[in-house]
Design a protein around this motif. Sequence first.
Motif, PDB file in Angstrom:
ATOM      1  N   HIS A  95       0.877  -1.187   0.000  1.00 48.28           N
ATOM      2  CA  HIS A  95       0.000   0.000   0.000  1.00 48.28           C
ATOM      3  C   HIS A  95       0.912   1.234   0.000  1.00 48.28           C
ATOM      4  N   THR A  96       1.513   1.460  -1.144  1.00 45.20           N
ATOM      5  CA  THR A  96       2.479   2.543  -1.298  1.00 45.20           C
ATOM      6  C   THR A  96       1.894   3.554  -2.272  1.00 45.20           C
ATOM      7  N   LYS A 100      -1.289   1.909  -4.140  1.00 47.16           N
ATOM      8  CA  LYS A 100      -2.654   2.376  -3.904  1.00 47.16           C
ATOM      9  C   LYS A 100      -3.182   3.186  -5.071  1.00 47.16           C
ATOM     10  N   LEU A 114     -11.107  -5.224  -4.292  1.00 44.84           N
ATOM     11  CA  LEU A 114      -9.754  -4.902  -3.830  1.00 44.84           C
ATOM     12  C   LEU A 114      -9.869  -4.540  -2.350  1.00 44.84           C
ATOM     13  N   ILE A 115      -8.999  -5.125  -1.544  1.00 40.62           N
ATOM     14  CA  ILE A 115      -8.981  -4.778  -0.124  1.00 40.62           C
ATOM     15  C   ILE A 115      -7.686  -4.013   0.133  1.00 40.62           C
ATOM     16  N   SER A 116      -7.833  -2.767   0.556  1.00 40.66           N
ATOM     17  CA  SER A 116      -6.680  -1.859   0.634  1.00 40.66           C
ATOM     18  C   SER A 116      -6.108  -1.792   2.035  1.00 40.66           C
ATOM     19  N   ASP A 117      -4.808  -1.579   2.097  1.00 42.14           N
ATOM     20  CA  ASP A 117      -4.141  -1.190   3.335  1.00 42.14           C
ATOM     21  C   ASP A 117      -4.275  -2.257   4.426  1.00 42.14           C
ATOM     22  N   THR A 130      -7.054  -8.311   7.456  1.00 39.73           N
ATOM     23  CA  THR A 130      -7.334  -7.358   8.530  1.00 39.73           C
ATOM     24  C   THR A 130      -6.827  -5.997   8.076  1.00 39.73           C
ATOM     25  N   ARG A 131      -7.620  -4.975   8.310  1.00 46.23           N
ATOM     26  CA  ARG A 131      -7.182  -3.619   7.936  1.00 46.23           C
ATOM     27  C   ARG A 131      -7.682  -2.613   8.957  1.00 46.23           C
ATOM     28  N   ILE A 133      -9.342   0.766  10.194  1.00 43.95           N
ATOM     29  CA  ILE A 133     -10.255   1.783   9.674  1.00 43.95           C
ATOM     30  C   ILE A 133     -10.300   2.921  10.690  1.00 43.95           C
ATOM     31  N   SER A 135      -8.492   5.350  10.664  1.00 44.62           N
ATOM     32  CA  SER A 135      -7.065   5.599  10.921  1.00 44.62           C
ATOM     33  C   SER A 135      -6.551   4.837  12.126  1.00 44.62           C
ATOM     34  N   GLY A 136      -7.038   3.638  12.327  1.00 43.61           N
ATOM     35  CA  GLY A 136      -6.492   2.821  13.402  1.00 43.61           C
ATOM     36  C   GLY A 136      -7.310   2.860  14.682  1.00 43.61           C
ATOM     37  N   GLN A 140     -10.979  -3.854  10.846  1.00 40.86           N
ATOM     38  CA  GLN A 140     -12.012  -4.529  10.083  1.00 40.86           C
ATOM     39  C   GLN A 140     -11.409  -5.802   9.507  1.00 40.86           C
TER      40      GLN A 140
ATOM     41  N   ASP B 119     -12.507   7.578   7.209  1.00 38.89           N
ATOM     42  CA  ASP B 119     -13.121   6.424   7.877  1.00 38.89           C
ATOM     43  C   ASP B 119     -12.658   5.107   7.245  1.00 38.89           C
ATOM     44  N   GLN B 124      -9.579   4.109  -2.990  1.00 35.87           N
ATOM     45  CA  GLN B 124      -9.889   3.371  -4.223  1.00 35.87           C
ATOM     46  C   GLN B 124     -10.831   4.093  -5.171  1.00 35.87           C
ATOM     47  N   GLU B 158       4.908  10.008  -1.381  1.00 35.72           N
ATOM     48  CA  GLU B 158       5.656   9.641  -0.175  1.00 35.72           C
ATOM     49  C   GLU B 158       6.792  10.606   0.111  1.00 35.72           C
ATOM     50  N   ASP B 220     -16.027  -8.711  10.143  1.00 34.35           N
ATOM     51  CA  ASP B 220     -15.941  -8.391  11.571  1.00 34.35           C
ATOM     52  C   ASP B 220     -15.308  -7.020  11.764  1.00 34.35           C
TER      53      ASP B 220
END
Lengths: 326, 255
Positions: A95-96, A100, A114-117, A130-131, A133, A135-136, A140, B119, B124, B158, B220
């Motif tokens: 996820h750079t 991304k 697509l599941i990001s980050d 696991t990601r 959400i 910002s931590g 999820q 959130d 994407q 970056e 979850d």
Amino acid sequence: MTKVLVLAEAKNGKLRNVSFEVLTVAGCIASDGEITACVFGSDAEKYSEEIAKYGAQKVYVVNNKELNEYTPDGYKQALLKVIDEVQPQVVLTGHTSIGKDVFPRVAARLNAGLISDCTDVQTGKGIVFTRPIYSGKAFQKKKITEGLVMATIRPNNIEAVENEVAGETIKLPVEIKDLRTVVKEVVKKAAAKVDLSEAKVIVSGGRGVKSSKGFIPLQELADVLGGAVGASRAACDAEYCDYSLQIGQTGKVVTPDLYIACGISGAIQHLAGMSSSKVIVAINKDPEANIFHVADYGIVGDLFEVVPLLTKEFKKVLAEKQAVSI
Amino acid sequence: MNMVVIMKQTFDTEEKITIENGQIVKDNVGSIMNPYDEYAVEEAVKLKEEHGGEVTVITVGPPEAESALRTALAMGADKAVLIENEDQPLDEYSIAKVLTAAINNREYDIILGGNMSVDNGASQVGPRIAEELEIPHVATITKLEIDGESVKAERDAEGDVEIIESTLPILVTAQQGLNEPRYPSLPGIMKAKKKSLERLAIEDLNVTEDDLQSKSKAVDHYLPPAKATGRILEGGLPAQVEELVHILHEETKIV
């Protein structure tokens, strides 16, 4: 047999560590299946051996000078071609700023999810990522329900594990055409000596740093520790430093091994961006500062006294360590 | 020149997150416009001030998302479109399909959005829409200049800055530093109440069953483990510093 494809990424002539981390994730997912990697650019071939060290049985090299600079169109064309050739079930990258950017376009083209980050993956009952959400502030678990599985993996969260295999290098010619965006110039920022998102150590300053000059001792400490300098929103808003250094809910989310917060009060938005760091040190004059609630170790004191002392002390022990190892 | 801004209402960044039965609790939570979208709205309004044209803001969300759209109208956007969706869980694939359908029958030269939502944080939807519309995109921009058809943007990669050239039509996503979003003025807020806000149901758009069939699913949600209380070091500053370095070097072995 799961076939996993990894887009590896080089920066300044070196493969990025996140690519090894992603290959390690690929190994967990593929289990007895096949790991294929791809890497793009004129000098891509030189990376294939190192990629094989992390378990890629095949490395597709797209040697094309049009891919020396990242563009969404160029990378998309090359990646689509590799996907077509390999026919993987899973496609992963970091996820750079490249990952991304190009993965959503490729996913859209392929009508794929697509599941990001992602910061972790579990296999067994399907592939569950696991990601973080918010910002931590929460996490999820997510999976792809249909078709190709695509995911981007956050740097610095999964330990890269070597797993050397006899890799086969395959040169894949791809015609890159109709680039609609052109990179005219890349301006390297002096402050970004060590990339924030991949830094193992971050020395971060807040309003307590008081001026742009106030960041100098923080940079000195970061230099001794081979780390990067970050900042809170308050410091950026006050124009003590550039917004590219901002850590928090708006800004970068970082997970270094060591986070040293200097003169940062610890607003909830800032904590969201750094509270997953492995060890947090807080230095603040105010013993009531919120930052002490997330800190593993706290020093109540003036950062302009404490930080130079820390720099000196670290220099001393690191020099001793070097002397011993010689 | 016509600008379309894709935006989202999010939890106020001050909010703590609560989870019940594996789901994020959304009741009684303060909402704001996604902070990155504020940069996009501001830039769109600046482009209008410079080049003329119209700014349309579009979102997919519950009826309450109207308030984020009204904020954008108060900042200077001309029209708003609310695609109402309360119950259907849509992932980035489906949201991009819905927004694409909403943009497709409108005139646009440039589409702007935040580079991520604070959130979901996936980054994407912007690039996906660009791909669906077959236009180029530049993400995480910190500067934008448009001269006729040509586009010059600075992209934050970056920490490095890439100077990118392209042409209209294009989609860009905003990074902090792009501008200073204005606060809606009182007359702006008054005017916003009278501006056009179009409400659409997803069924009103040209989307297929397949488009609405999300490709991913959250199984979850949970909160990060609570941190053990830390230790405030004691003694003279030099002694504290020495102890800290000892801990980091010898015990945690991080340095």
